[in-house]
Design a protein around this motif. Structure first.
Motif, PDB file in Angstrom:
ATOM      1  N   PHE A 267       0.825  -1.212   0.000  1.00 20.01           N
ATOM      2  CA  PHE A 267       0.000   0.000   0.000  1.00 20.01           C
ATOM      3  C   PHE A 267       0.859   1.262   0.000  1.00 20.01           C
ATOM      4  O   PHE A 267       0.441   2.297  -0.541  1.00 20.01           O
ATOM      5  CB  PHE A 267      -0.968  -0.024   1.180  1.00 20.01           C
ATOM      6  N   GLN A 268       2.044   1.188   0.559  1.00 20.74           N
ATOM      7  CA  GLN A 268       2.976   2.314   0.438  1.00 20.74           C
ATOM      8  C   GLN A 268       3.345   2.554  -1.017  1.00 20.74           C
ATOM      9  O   GLN A 268       3.478   3.700  -1.457  1.00 20.74           O
ATOM     10  CB  GLN A 268       4.237   2.054   1.275  1.00 20.74           C
ATOM     11  N   LYS A 269       3.518   1.466  -1.771  1.00 23.97           N
ATOM     12  CA  LYS A 269       3.842   1.597  -3.189  1.00 23.97           C
ATOM     13  C   LYS A 269       2.682   2.230  -3.949  1.00 23.97           C
ATOM     14  O   LYS A 269       2.892   3.086  -4.825  1.00 23.97           O
ATOM     15  CB  LYS A 269       4.166   0.216  -3.768  1.00 23.97           C
ATOM     16  N   ILE A 270       1.467   1.834  -3.625  1.00 21.39           N
ATOM     17  CA  ILE A 270       0.309   2.448  -4.264  1.00 21.39           C
ATOM     18  C   ILE A 270       0.244   3.937  -3.948  1.00 21.39           C
ATOM     19  O   ILE A 270       0.006   4.769  -4.835  1.00 21.39           O
ATOM     20  CB  ILE A 270      -0.985   1.720  -3.842  1.00 21.39           C
ATOM     21  N   ALA A 271       0.472   4.293  -2.693  1.00 22.72           N
ATOM     22  CA  ALA A 271       0.468   5.713  -2.309  1.00 22.72           C
ATOM     23  C   ALA A 271       1.556   6.477  -3.051  1.00 22.72           C
ATOM     24  O   ALA A 271       1.356   7.634  -3.454  1.00 22.72           O
ATOM     25  CB  ALA A 271       0.650   5.839  -0.800  1.00 22.72           C
ATOM     26  N   GLN A 272       2.708   5.861  -3.241  1.00 22.87           N
ATOM     27  CA  GLN A 272       3.820   6.508  -3.951  1.00 22.87           C
ATOM     28  C   GLN A 272       3.488   6.728  -5.421  1.00 22.87           C
ATOM     29  O   GLN A 272       3.826   7.773  -5.995  1.00 22.87           O
ATOM     30  CB  GLN A 272       5.072   5.636  -3.818  1.00 22.87           C
ATOM     31  N   LEU A 273       2.808   5.763  -6.052  1.00 19.07           N
ATOM     32  CA  LEU A 273       2.542   5.818  -7.486  1.00 19.07           C
ATOM     33  C   LEU A 273       1.309   6.644  -7.845  1.00 19.07           C
ATOM     34  O   LEU A 273       1.182   7.102  -8.979  1.00 19.07           O
ATOM     35  CB  LEU A 273       2.359   4.399  -8.034  1.00 19.07           C
ATOM     36  N   LEU A 274       0.404   6.835  -6.898  1.00 19.25           N
ATOM     37  CA  LEU A 274      -0.866   7.507  -7.168  1.00 19.25           C
ATOM     38  C   LEU A 274      -0.707   9.019  -7.062  1.00 19.25           C
ATOM     39  O   LEU A 274      -0.107   9.521  -6.110  1.00 19.25           O
ATOM     40  CB  LEU A 274      -1.906   7.024  -6.158  1.00 19.25           C
ATOM     41  N   ASP A 275      -1.245   9.747  -8.041  1.00 17.01           N
ATOM     42  CA  ASP A 275      -1.125  11.205  -7.962  1.00 17.01           C
ATOM     43  C   ASP A 275      -2.079  11.746  -6.898  1.00 17.01           C
ATOM     44  O   ASP A 275      -2.914  11.024  -6.354  1.00 17.01           O
ATOM     45  CB  ASP A 275      -1.311  11.863  -9.334  1.00 17.01           C
ATOM     46  N   ASP A 276      -1.968  13.036  -6.592  1.00 21.47           N
ATOM     47  CA  ASP A 276      -2.685  13.600  -5.445  1.00 21.47           C
ATOM     48  C   ASP A 276      -4.196  13.522  -5.579  1.00 21.47           C
ATOM     49  O   ASP A 276      -4.911  13.446  -4.579  1.00 21.47           O
ATOM     50  CB  ASP A 276      -2.258  15.054  -5.224  1.00 21.47           C
ATOM     51  N   ASP A 277      -4.699  13.553  -6.809  1.00 25.21           N
ATOM     52  CA  ASP A 277      -6.141  13.467  -7.032  1.00 25.21           C
ATOM     53  C   ASP A 277      -6.559  12.065  -7.472  1.00 25.21           C
ATOM     54  O   ASP A 277      -7.685  11.873  -7.927  1.00 25.21           O
ATOM     55  CB  ASP A 277      -6.564  14.479  -8.101  1.00 25.21           C
ATOM     56  N   GLY A 278      -5.667  11.114  -7.336  1.00 28.05           N
ATOM     57  CA  GLY A 278      -5.892   9.786  -7.879  1.00 28.05           C
ATOM     58  C   GLY A 278      -6.832   8.910  -7.074  1.00 28.05           C
ATOM     59  O   GLY A 278      -7.137   9.183  -5.901  1.00 28.05           O
ATOM     60  N   VAL A 279      -7.267   7.829  -7.721  1.00 28.04           N
ATOM     61  CA  VAL A 279      -8.161   6.836  -7.119  1.00 28.04           C
ATOM     62  C   VAL A 279      -7.615   5.448  -7.442  1.00 28.04           C
ATOM     63  O   VAL A 279      -7.159   5.201  -8.564  1.00 28.04           O
ATOM     64  CB  VAL A 279      -9.597   6.961  -7.668  1.00 28.04           C
ATOM     65  N   ALA A 280      -7.650   4.555  -6.459  1.00 25.05           N
ATOM     66  CA  ALA A 280      -7.223   3.165  -6.661  1.00 25.05           C
ATOM     67  C   ALA A 280      -8.356   2.229  -6.271  1.00 25.05           C
ATOM     68  O   ALA A 280      -9.174   2.559  -5.393  1.00 25.05           O
ATOM     69  CB  ALA A 280      -5.974   2.859  -5.840  1.00 25.05           C
ATOM     70  N   LEU A 281      -8.403   1.072  -6.908  1.00 28.78           N
ATOM     71  CA  LEU A 281      -9.422   0.066  -6.597  1.00 28.78           C
ATOM     72  C   LEU A 281      -8.735  -1.294  -6.485  1.00 28.78           C
ATOM     73  O   LEU A 281      -8.123  -1.768  -7.444  1.00 28.78           O
ATOM     74  CB  LEU A 281     -10.490   0.046  -7.689  1.00 28.78           C
ATOM     75  N   ILE A 282      -8.819  -1.888  -5.297  1.00 30.07           N
ATOM     76  CA  ILE A 282      -8.238  -3.207  -5.044  1.00 30.07           C
ATOM     77  C   ILE A 282      -9.373  -4.224  -4.942  1.00 30.07           C
ATOM     78  O   ILE A 282     -10.251  -4.101  -4.085  1.00 30.07           O
ATOM     79  CB  ILE A 282      -7.412  -3.225  -3.740  1.00 30.07           C
ATOM     80  N   HIS A 283      -9.343  -5.217  -5.824  1.00 24.92           N
ATOM     81  CA  HIS A 283     -10.359  -6.270  -5.862  1.00 24.92           C
ATOM     82  C   HIS A 283      -9.657  -7.559  -5.430  1.00 24.92           C
ATOM     83  O   HIS A 283      -8.752  -8.034  -6.120  1.00 24.92           O
ATOM     84  CB  HIS A 283     -10.899  -6.355  -7.300  1.00 24.92           C
ATOM     85  N   THR A 284     -10.049  -8.104  -4.277  1.00 21.76           N
ATOM     86  CA  THR A 284      -9.336  -9.266  -3.742  1.00 21.76           C
ATOM     87  C   THR A 284     -10.283 -10.212  -3.034  1.00 21.76           C
ATOM     88  O   THR A 284     -11.287  -9.786  -2.448  1.00 21.76           O
ATOM     89  CB  THR A 284      -8.238  -8.835  -2.757  1.00 21.76           C
TER      90      THR A 284
END
Length: 423
Positions: A267-284
């Motif tokens: 999740f640190q990697k996702i935070a690093q790669l995501l821009d400030d206005d970005g959105v992520a979706l984890i399907h697990t």
């Protein structure tokens, strides 16, 4: 010996009806006599001993090696009955019978799970190759036409697998709210279906990463065939090695391979790669019932290094990265119905699978699909869709936008289909 064997099964199967035939030809019934009878035959005496030692591991091995046969009903019926009985609330770990022994083994495996999921980059690649680099023809036997190897989204009764898998991609895309020209990262892109959907219907630029050579080749070929090579960039890359900044990040069915040790860094990697206005979706896949050990036969033969987490194991890792959890959806029986469709497709084309591999492989694969379906029906396995953002207001404050997004995407799908037909 037969008395001990009978007592073991009598403790394991309290409800339902199961007939056991021993290697010597003796038969006995366990359960309360309800439902359709299921019958198992043990073909050698050692198989009986091995089953009692570790039924969760050894039943699968003995079935693969034809040392156990299901003579009435199917292997799915047998596993479903076992699952229903093991989930009974009256079972305790101190019971001196089959069910209690299984619980004791499960508790012992809980203490070892972190050691089994030390998925560094080298081990992660080896684990992925074990499952996903099988003959690509195998997956075409039982998946939908888009080769979606993750949970479908059944919006209505009677929906086909192809329709439900398209609905899954549409549902995820609506939650991502991608715009034209946005850069999207697909972590664990599989055969490329999700990335291609986002490029095709959302006019996005999508980077997909996988550790499977077989999946990478299929994804590239499919994108090229659709004229989407410029809009998609598929790479053989570990998520820890990704650089750049992305407007959206999606990961479907990959988090199960991350490993408990690596949740925070993931999740640190996702935070690093995501821009400030970005959105992520984890399907697990997740456990509604909380943390537990990986089923041992699955860990050994199907998904080495795999782990299905409870929500209580995921959220603390997210909280330590500064990301906001902006939405959580739990898909309950959708994966059970997906597995049912896969199992039925596989059995209908079993001879083709046997031509690719052998009888032992076919028995292994049937057991995998049947056991997984049972786990989603009876044992508390579900699918989590967790939406993340860096800003608390990055997504609308109500969920109405999801339905509106799906409606807009349906129109784009229909327009593209009409254009192809006209062409």
């Amino acid at each position: 010996m037969d008395k001990l064997f009978q007592d073991f099964f009598a403790g394991l199967i309290k409800a339902g009806s199961m007939e056991i035939e021993t290697a010597e030809g003796h038969r006995f019934l366990v359960g309360d006599g309800s439902g359709e009878k299921i019958a198992l035959r043990f073909n050698d005496r050692t198989a009986q001993i091995r089953l009692m030692v570790d039924p969760e591991l050894h039943f699968g091995e003995l079935f693969m090696d034809e040392r156990i046969d299901v003579t009435e009903g199917s292997v799915y019926d047998a596993l479903l009955l076992a699952s229903e009985n093991l989930m009974r609330p009256d079972i305790g770990p101190l019971r001196a019978d089959g069910s209690g022994w299984v619980r004791l083994l499960q508790q012992a495996r809980m203490g070892l799970r972190r050691f089994e999921q030390a998925n560094d980059a080298l081990r992660a690649k080896r684990n992925v190759a074990h499952h996903y680099d099988l003959d690509r023809g195998l997956y075409a036997l039982f998946l939908d036409s888009d080769l979606q190897y993750s949970c479908a989204y059944f919006e209505a009764d009677g929906q086909s697998l192809d329709e439900a898998q398209l609905a899954k991609k549409r549902h995820i895309a609506a939650k991502l709210m991608p715009g034209p020209g946005q850069r999207i990262l697909d972590i664990g892109c599989g055969f490329g279906g999700m990335a291609i959907y986002l490029a095709r219907y959302c006019d996005a630029s999508v980077t997909g990463v996988t550790l499977s050579k077989a999946q990478l080749g299929v994804a590239k070929d499919r994108a090229a065939a659709l004229g989407l090579s410029a809009a998609t960039d598929f790479r053989m890359l570990d998520y820890r090695e990704i650089d750049g900044c992305f407007n959206r990040i999606v990961s479907v069915g990959m988090f199960e391979h991350v490993g408990l040790h690596h949740y925070k860094s993931y999740f640190q990697k996702i935070a690093q790669l995501l821009d400030d206005d970005g959105v992520a979706l984890i399907h697990t896949i997740g456990r509604a019932s909380g943390p537990a050990a990986t089923q041992p036969w699955i860990a050994k033969y199907i998904f080495p290094g795999g782990y299905i987490p409870g929500m209580s194991e995921i959220l603390p890792a997210i909280e330590r990265t500064g990301l906001f959890v902006t939405d959580v959806e739990v898909l309950r029986l959708h994966y059970a119905d997906t597995m049912k469709a896969w199992r039925e497709h596989f059995l209908a084309r079993r001879d083709e699978a046997k031509a690719l591999y052998d009888e032992r492989f076919c028995r292994m694969w049937e057991l995998y699909l049947a056991g997984s379906e049972c786990a989603f029906r009876c044992e508390g396995l579900v699918v989590f869709q967790i939406q993340l953002a860096k800003k608390v207001d990055a997504v609308p404050l109500t969920r109405d936008y999801v339905g509106r997004g799906e409606a807009a995407l349906r129109q784009r799908e229909q327009a593209k289909a009409s254009y192809r037909m006209a062409g």
